[in-house]
Design a protein around this motif. Sequence first.
Motif, short mmCIF file in Angstrom:
data_model
loop_
_atom_site.label_atom_id
_atom_site.label_comp_id
_atom_site.label_asym_id
_atom_site.label_seq_id
_atom_site.Cartn_x
_atom_site.Cartn_y
_atom_site.Cartn_z
N LYS A 207 42.01 37.62 53.55
CA LYS A 207 41.46 37.93 52.23
C LYS A 207 41.85 36.82 51.26
O LYS A 207 42.95 36.28 51.35
CB LYS A 207 42.00 39.27 51.70
N GLU A 208 40.95 36.52 50.34
CA GLU A 208 41.23 35.49 49.34
C GLU A 208 40.71 35.95 47.98
O GLU A 208 39.60 36.49 47.88
CB GLU A 208 40.59 34.16 49.73
N TYR A 209 41.51 35.75 46.96
CA TYR A 209 41.17 36.22 45.61
C TYR A 209 41.38 35.12 44.58
O TYR A 209 42.34 34.34 44.69
CB TYR A 209 42.06 37.41 45.21
N ASP A 210 40.51 35.06 43.58
CA ASP A 210 40.78 34.33 42.34
C ASP A 210 41.26 35.38 41.35
O ASP A 210 40.51 36.29 40.99
CB ASP A 210 39.51 33.64 41.82
N THR A 211 42.49 35.27 40.93
CA THR A 211 43.15 36.34 40.19
C THR A 211 42.88 36.23 38.69
O THR A 211 43.28 35.24 38.06
CB THR A 211 44.67 36.32 40.45
N LYS A 212 42.25 37.23 38.15
CA LYS A 212 41.86 37.20 36.74
C LYS A 212 43.09 37.00 35.84
O LYS A 212 44.08 37.72 35.93
CB LYS A 212 41.16 38.51 36.36
N GLU A 213 43.00 35.96 35.01
CA GLU A 213 44.00 35.67 33.97
C GLU A 213 45.40 35.43 34.53
O GLU A 213 46.38 35.50 33.79
CB GLU A 213 44.02 36.77 32.91
N TRP A 214 45.51 35.17 35.81
CA TRP A 214 46.81 34.90 36.43
C TRP A 214 47.78 36.10 36.31
O TRP A 214 48.98 35.96 36.53
CB TRP A 214 47.50 33.70 35.79
N LYS A 215 47.30 37.27 36.00
CA LYS A 215 48.20 38.37 35.67
C LYS A 215 48.84 38.99 36.92
O LYS A 215 48.15 39.29 37.90
CB LYS A 215 47.46 39.46 34.88
N PRO A 216 50.16 39.20 36.88
CA PRO A 216 50.85 39.81 38.02
C PRO A 216 50.27 41.16 38.41
O PRO A 216 50.20 41.49 39.60
CB PRO A 216 52.29 39.96 37.51
N GLU A 217 49.86 41.96 37.41
CA GLU A 217 49.31 43.28 37.73
C GLU A 217 47.98 43.17 38.48
O GLU A 217 47.65 44.00 39.33
CB GLU A 217 49.15 44.15 36.47
N ASN A 218 47.20 42.12 38.19
CA ASN A 218 45.94 41.90 38.92
C ASN A 218 46.23 41.44 40.34
O ASN A 218 45.54 41.84 41.29
CB ASN A 218 45.06 40.90 38.18
N ALA A 219 47.24 40.59 40.49
CA ALA A 219 47.65 40.16 41.83
C ALA A 219 48.17 41.35 42.64
O ALA A 219 47.90 41.46 43.85
CB ALA A 219 48.73 39.09 41.72
N ASN A 220 48.88 42.24 41.97
CA ASN A 220 49.38 43.44 42.63
C ASN A 220 48.23 44.30 43.15
O ASN A 220 48.24 44.76 44.31
CB ASN A 220 50.26 44.23 41.65
N SER A 221 47.23 44.51 42.31
CA SER A 221 46.06 45.31 42.72
C SER A 221 45.31 44.64 43.87
O SER A 221 44.89 45.31 44.82
CB SER A 221 45.10 45.50 41.54
N ASN A 222 45.13 43.32 43.77
CA ASN A 222 44.46 42.58 44.84
C ASN A 222 45.22 42.71 46.15
O ASN A 222 44.63 42.89 47.22
CB ASN A 222 44.33 41.10 44.47
N GLU A 224 47.28 45.11 47.08
CA GLU A 224 47.10 46.47 47.59
C GLU A 224 45.77 46.60 48.33
O GLU A 224 45.69 47.23 49.39
CB GLU A 224 47.20 47.48 46.45
N GLY A 225 44.73 46.00 47.75
CA GLY A 225 43.41 46.01 48.39
C GLY A 225 43.42 45.28 49.71
O GLY A 225 42.80 45.73 50.70
N ALA A 226 44.12 44.14 49.76
CA ALA A 226 44.19 43.36 50.99
C ALA A 226 44.94 44.12 52.09
O ALA A 226 44.53 44.12 53.26
CB ALA A 226 44.89 42.02 50.72
N ILE A 227 46.02 44.79 51.71
CA ILE A 227 46.78 45.58 52.69
C ILE A 227 45.93 46.70 53.25
O ILE A 227 45.90 46.96 54.47
CB ILE A 227 48.06 46.15 52.04
N SER A 228 45.17 47.34 52.37
CA SER A 228 44.28 48.43 52.81
C SER A 228 43.20 47.92 53.75
O SER A 228 42.87 48.55 54.76
CB SER A 228 43.66 49.09 51.57
N ALA A 229 42.64 46.74 53.42
CA ALA A 229 41.53 46.20 54.22
C ALA A 229 41.98 45.61 55.55
O ALA A 229 41.30 45.76 56.57
CB ALA A 229 40.80 45.13 53.41
N ALA A 252 53.86 45.02 45.83
CA ALA A 252 52.89 45.71 46.70
C ALA A 252 53.34 45.64 48.16
O ALA A 252 53.22 46.62 48.90
CB ALA A 252 51.51 45.09 46.53
N LEU A 253 53.86 44.49 48.58
CA LEU A 253 54.32 44.34 49.96
C LEU A 253 55.48 45.28 50.26
O LEU A 253 55.52 45.95 51.30
CB LEU A 253 54.74 42.89 50.22
N LYS A 254 56.43 45.34 49.33
CA LYS A 254 57.60 46.22 49.54
C LYS A 254 57.19 47.68 49.64
O LYS A 254 57.71 48.42 50.46
CB LYS A 254 58.59 46.02 48.39
N GLN A 255 56.25 48.07 48.78
CA GLN A 255 55.79 49.46 48.80
C GLN A 255 55.14 49.81 50.13
O GLN A 255 55.16 50.96 50.56
CB GLN A 255 54.82 49.71 47.64
#
Length: 369
Positions: A207-222, A224-229, A252-255
């Motif tokens: 999986k590859e993402y361009d993270t909106k606004e460099w925000k840690p919370e957006n990276a966290n959500s991405n 979580e999505g990658a782990i699910s997929a 996200a990884l630790k969780q």
Amino acid sequence: MNTRMRRAAFAVAAGAMAVSLAACGSAKESSGGASKSADTKKGDAIKVGLLLPENQTARYEKFDRPLIEKKVSELTNGKGKVVYANAKQDATLQSQQVETMITNKVDVLVIDAVDAAAIKNSVQKAKDAGIPVVAYDRLAQGPISAYTSFDNETVGKTQGEALLKALGSKAKSGKIVMMNGSSTDPNAAQFKKGAHEVLDGKVKVGKEYDTKEWKPENANSNMEGAISALGKKNIIGVYSANDGMAGGIITALKQAGINVPVTGQDAELAGVQRIVAGSQFMSVYKPYAPEAAAAAEMAVDLAQGKSLDSVAKDKVDSPTTKGVPSVLVAVTSLTKDNIKDTVVKDGVYTIADICTAQYKAACAKAGLK
């Protein structure tokens, strides 16, 4: 993070280096150099407008701003003034801030663009008003007069090489996730390009993402999505373009109960502490003192109508401007093994800054005493 810093020596390798950065095929114009106002020589009592892009990343308020302010003061015998504004990740606000700086008749602008393309018209307005613009850290479009940053493709390559080293023989045993920076940041595109040059063909990108606004919370959500997929057993590593996002990714990884190598960039205190603790494999140490010193020196020279030849040894092409006088600063891969020889040696952090109660045991194991 509130850290004590000492000035790092300002040293830039001599010799011209032509660098071409993502020319878009549009008509290019030559770099303007000193502005039309440079015909009237100015003394030390200059006004430097400093526009930084956001305050989510710790570096801007803790490193860049004070370093630039200090250097401008030194270069102008304490008479130069820095007028500061932060855009808080809002490109429209930053454009308004440029307008305000023009109205306030600053002598030169130093701009770290929120959006390198969106700032183009504002840069043109500054030029039309006789105000030269130094593009800082990100290569702004428009008729900029100077540019300083790090060799951003090399940053991406450094991250990619470190991730391959961490993966070792497991490099093809699963999939990595690539968490790139914001699509509006030209640096992010260069980091990504450099990383792909090293990683392509040697790992599988799940999986590859361009993270909106460099925000840690957006990276966290991405993440979580990658782990699910992909499934947590199939993820062997994560390319993270900076430390802030690495923090969100590691949460996200630790969780999910996953412990894999994660890269970073900026050598933020929290990132360095995660490296000591073993939850983040590396960061890229970018010495901000020489970058800030170069920006300040070029800004003062432009405001005073002087040549940039003594400081700007490189030339860079933007999508809109050819041959921009530039300073490109070298970077270092930061791992547990060289913390003492980089951020501690340069006075960015002390051992006490890094080795708080939570990290004392890990610090002792890493030889940080």
